[in-house]
Design a protein around this motif. Sequence first.
Motif, PDB file in Angstrom:
ATOM      1  N   TYR A 252      -0.841   9.879  -6.241  1.00  0.00           N
ATOM      2  CA  TYR A 252      -0.467  10.449  -5.200  1.00  0.00           C
ATOM      3  C   TYR A 252      -1.164   9.602  -3.745  1.00  0.00           C
ATOM      4  N   LEU A 253      -2.206   9.350  -4.155  1.00  0.00           N
ATOM      5  CA  LEU A 253      -2.921   8.363  -3.133  1.00  0.00           C
ATOM      6  C   LEU A 253      -1.899   6.988  -2.876  1.00  0.00           C
ATOM      7  N   MET A 254      -2.159   6.398  -4.398  1.00  0.00           N
ATOM      8  CA  MET A 254      -1.387   4.936  -4.512  1.00  0.00           C
ATOM      9  C   MET A 254      -0.073   4.875  -4.251  1.00  0.00           C
ATOM     10  N   ALA A 255       0.939   6.137  -4.774  1.00  0.00           N
ATOM     11  CA  ALA A 255       2.542   6.033  -3.901  1.00  0.00           C
ATOM     12  C   ALA A 255       2.064   6.212  -2.203  1.00  0.00           C
ATOM     13  N   GLY A 256       0.824   7.334  -1.557  1.00  0.00           N
ATOM     14  CA  GLY A 256       1.366   7.373  -0.336  1.00  0.00           C
ATOM     15  C   GLY A 256       1.255   6.470   1.033  1.00  0.00           C
ATOM     16  N   MET A 257      -0.325   5.745  -0.378  1.00  0.00           N
ATOM     17  CA  MET A 257      -0.606   4.402   0.669  1.00  0.00           C
ATOM     18  C   MET A 257       0.691   2.838  -0.023  1.00  0.00           C
ATOM     19  N   VAL A 258       1.609   2.729  -0.326  1.00  0.00           N
ATOM     20  CA  VAL A 258       2.836   2.509  -0.459  1.00  0.00           C
ATOM     21  C   VAL A 258       3.487   2.332   0.335  1.00  0.00           C
ATOM     22  N   TRP A 259       3.902   4.118   0.272  1.00  0.00           N
ATOM     23  CA  TRP A 259       5.144   4.929   1.046  1.00  0.00           C
ATOM     24  C   TRP A 259       4.275   4.117   3.198  1.00  0.00           C
ATOM     25  N   GLN A 260       3.135   4.609   2.550  1.00  0.00           N
ATOM     26  CA  GLN A 260       2.330   4.488   4.320  1.00  0.00           C
ATOM     27  C   GLN A 260       2.605   2.719   4.884  1.00  0.00           C
ATOM     28  N   LYS A 261       2.502   1.868   3.583  1.00  0.00           N
ATOM     29  CA  LYS A 261       2.752   0.113   3.796  1.00  0.00           C
ATOM     30  C   LYS A 261       4.304   0.276   4.158  1.00  0.00           C
ATOM     31  N   ARG A 262       5.428   0.937   3.366  1.00  0.00           N
ATOM     32  CA  ARG A 262       6.233   0.470   3.654  1.00  0.00           C
ATOM     33  C   ARG A 262       7.142   1.501   4.889  1.00  0.00           C
ATOM     34  N   ASP A 263       6.668   1.842   5.843  1.00  0.00           N
ATOM     35  CA  ASP A 263       6.346   2.930   7.580  1.00  0.00           C
ATOM     36  C   ASP A 263       7.571   3.835   6.980  1.00  0.00           C
ATOM     37  N   ARG A 264       7.088   4.722   5.787  1.00  0.00           N
ATOM     38  CA  ARG A 264       7.234   6.354   5.205  1.00  0.00           C
ATOM     39  C   ARG A 264       5.701   7.294   5.260  1.00  0.00           C
TER      40      ARG A 264
ATOM     41  N   GLU B 155       6.724  10.308   6.732  1.00  0.00           N
ATOM     42  CA  GLU B 155       6.571  11.744   6.370  1.00  0.00           C
ATOM     43  C   GLU B 155       6.817  11.813   4.771  1.00  0.00           C
ATOM     44  N   ASP B 156       6.507  11.019   3.782  1.00  0.00           N
ATOM     45  CA  ASP B 156       6.479  10.111   2.749  1.00  0.00           C
ATOM     46  C   ASP B 156       5.125  10.226   2.558  1.00  0.00           C
TER      47      ASP B 156
ATOM     48  N   LEU C  55       1.787  13.056  -0.091  1.00  0.00           N
ATOM     49  CA  LEU C  55       1.037  12.788  -1.105  1.00  0.00           C
ATOM     50  C   LEU C  55       0.351  12.611  -0.565  1.00  0.00           C
ATOM     51  N   PHE C  56      -0.162  12.061   0.168  1.00  0.00           N
ATOM     52  CA  PHE C  56      -1.773  12.003   0.810  1.00  0.00           C
ATOM     53  C   PHE C  56      -2.197  13.758   1.105  1.00  0.00           C
ATOM     54  N   ASP C  57      -1.515  14.222   1.501  1.00  0.00           N
ATOM     55  CA  ASP C  57      -2.064  15.896   0.997  1.00  0.00           C
ATOM     56  C   ASP C  57      -1.729  16.458  -0.238  1.00  0.00           C
ATOM     57  N   HIS C  58      -0.753  16.236  -0.590  1.00  0.00           N
ATOM     58  CA  HIS C  58      -1.156  16.314  -2.345  1.00  0.00           C
ATOM     59  C   HIS C  58      -2.323  15.748  -2.666  1.00  0.00           C
TER      60      HIS C  58
ATOM     61  N   LEU D 278      -9.133   9.942   4.574  1.00  0.00           N
ATOM     62  CA  LEU D 278      -9.005   8.935   5.545  1.00  0.00           C
ATOM     63  C   LEU D 278      -8.047   8.253   5.181  1.00  0.00           C
ATOM     64  N   MET D 279      -7.061   8.482   4.193  1.00  0.00           N
ATOM     65  CA  MET D 279      -5.714   7.469   4.317  1.00  0.00           C
ATOM     66  C   MET D 279      -4.873   8.547   5.174  1.00  0.00           C
ATOM     67  N   ARG D 280      -4.821   9.422   5.092  1.00  0.00           N
ATOM     68  CA  ARG D 280      -3.716  10.194   6.490  1.00  0.00           C
ATOM     69  C   ARG D 280      -4.320  10.260   7.449  1.00  0.00           C
ATOM     70  N   GLY D 281      -5.120  10.122   7.814  1.00  0.00           N
ATOM     71  CA  GLY D 281      -5.441   9.441   9.408  1.00  0.00           C
ATOM     72  C   GLY D 281      -5.327   8.211   9.104  1.00  0.00           C
ATOM     73  N   LEU D 282      -5.692   7.183   9.046  1.00  0.00           N
ATOM     74  CA  LEU D 282      -4.989   5.825   8.915  1.00  0.00           C
ATOM     75  C   LEU D 282      -3.694   5.966   9.344  1.00  0.00           C
ATOM     76  N   ALA D 283      -3.069   6.350   8.802  1.00  0.00           N
ATOM     77  CA  ALA D 283      -1.892   6.404   8.712  1.00  0.00           C
ATOM     78  C   ALA D 283      -0.972   7.240  10.048  1.00  0.00           C
ATOM     79  N   LEU D 284      -1.500   8.298  10.697  1.00  0.00           N
ATOM     80  CA  LEU D 284      -1.516   9.206  11.562  1.00  0.00           C
ATOM     81  C   LEU D 284      -1.237   7.953  12.665  1.00  0.00           C
ATOM     82  N   GLN D 285      -2.849   7.683  12.824  1.00  0.00           N
ATOM     83  CA  GLN D 285      -3.193   6.427  13.369  1.00  0.00           C
ATOM     84  C   GLN D 285      -2.348   4.860  14.422  1.00  0.00           C
ATOM     85  N   LYS D 286      -1.612   4.875  12.553  1.00  0.00           N
ATOM     86  CA  LYS D 286      -1.204   3.700  13.137  1.00  0.00           C
ATOM     87  C   LYS D 286       0.054   3.923  13.532  1.00  0.00           C
TER      88      LYS D 286
END
Length: 420
Positions: free
Chosen positions: A330-342, A344-345, A349-352, A365-373
């Motif tokens: 879930y963490l890895m998939a979340g990182m991919v979707w974050q990099k693709r600017d998705r 909410e997805d 995944l980060f929450d899960h 921390l990845m959730r925080g970085l995505a929100l900060q970005k």
Amino acid sequence: MTMHRLHRTLRWTCLPVVAAALMMPGCNSTKQHDEWVADANDRWHSLRSHVMLETATNQFNAGQLKQAEKTVTDAASVDADNPALYTLAGRIALEKGELEYAFKLFARAIVLEDLEPAPSAEPYYFQGVVLQRWQKHEEALERYQAAHRLEPDNASRLLAVAETLVTLERFDEAIKELESRLTYFDSNAAIRVALGHIYGLKGNPKKAADYYRDAALLAPDETIIREELARTLIEADQPEQAVRVLEDLLADDAYAHRTDLMRRLAAAQLKSGRVADARQTYIDITNIEFDVATDWIKLGELSWRMDDMGGSLIAANKVMELAPNRHEGYLMAGMVWQKRDRLEDALRLFDHAARLAPNDNTPLLMRGLALQKAGKIEAASLAYRSALKRDPQDARAQKLLASAQSAVDAQASVPTEPGS
């Protein structure tokens, strides 16, 4: 030749001795006659017991313990002072797990061996084995040392001494014993392997690798030595040499599908900076064993390092399929979707992942970085604070929270336009 024929041959061998004794001058002396007959009988009994000992030894080596035990018992009734019979009887008892009885038999053999001009080392050695099973390592060491003194040319006696010293954590003494005999046993791979093992225990992988390398040259067909050499070379920070050893092993058809060796190869490739090669090795591993989640996690991480988002997502989805209760997919998939600017997805995944890994702050921390970005500084700060609640000493969370707070302060200090 059957036992019946052997006994008949031995009987006819001994008869001339008795006959010659009877025909000698002075045989009318009863005392002298009795001595000659007794001597002939002793030799006959000795010959017979040695033949029976050989039979019992063959039975023991063939795993026929019951037959061997009977033959030894019969032989002892003929020649009760043959120490080799007690040693073999002790080995049979040892094989059957009768340690107390085996110990007593070896003790009797030692008493009889001490009367011999050239005593055997075997009862000392096997009594050491019994003592080692009883965890009496100091006493076992004494027996092994006695066996080594009696048979200094037998490498197995030396190795038993060294291995027991290692058990007692007397590493330097073990090294001294083995290295003092290296020149004499110049073609013995086992002694070099033992030294490699001991130096590894002492935290000297470079010296360990030197000995494993020598052992591999002496015993090129013993692949386990080359496996240990490769492992030690990685620890000794010599990954390129480890790669060569492992590639050579895996080139053999008998080892081409050894995924444990392939994982070690990938580790060596990665340590030497060959990320693409390491990823390809993990692709090969997952083609052989496609249901091991940890391999897919590693493949996803390596794909991420190579900026292959598609490969990372494929690996992440496979991890979620194989191990739905592990957070890494879930963490890895979340990182991919974050990099693709998705966003909410990614957040979902980060929450899960955070729920599945209560002791790992990375998803928060990845959730925080995505929100900060995405410019959501307050929400990002909240994620960092959640991480610090889990682990107040987390330096990453502290740094990121300070960064977010600075961004908030900077926004607050921007002067408001007149009339806004």
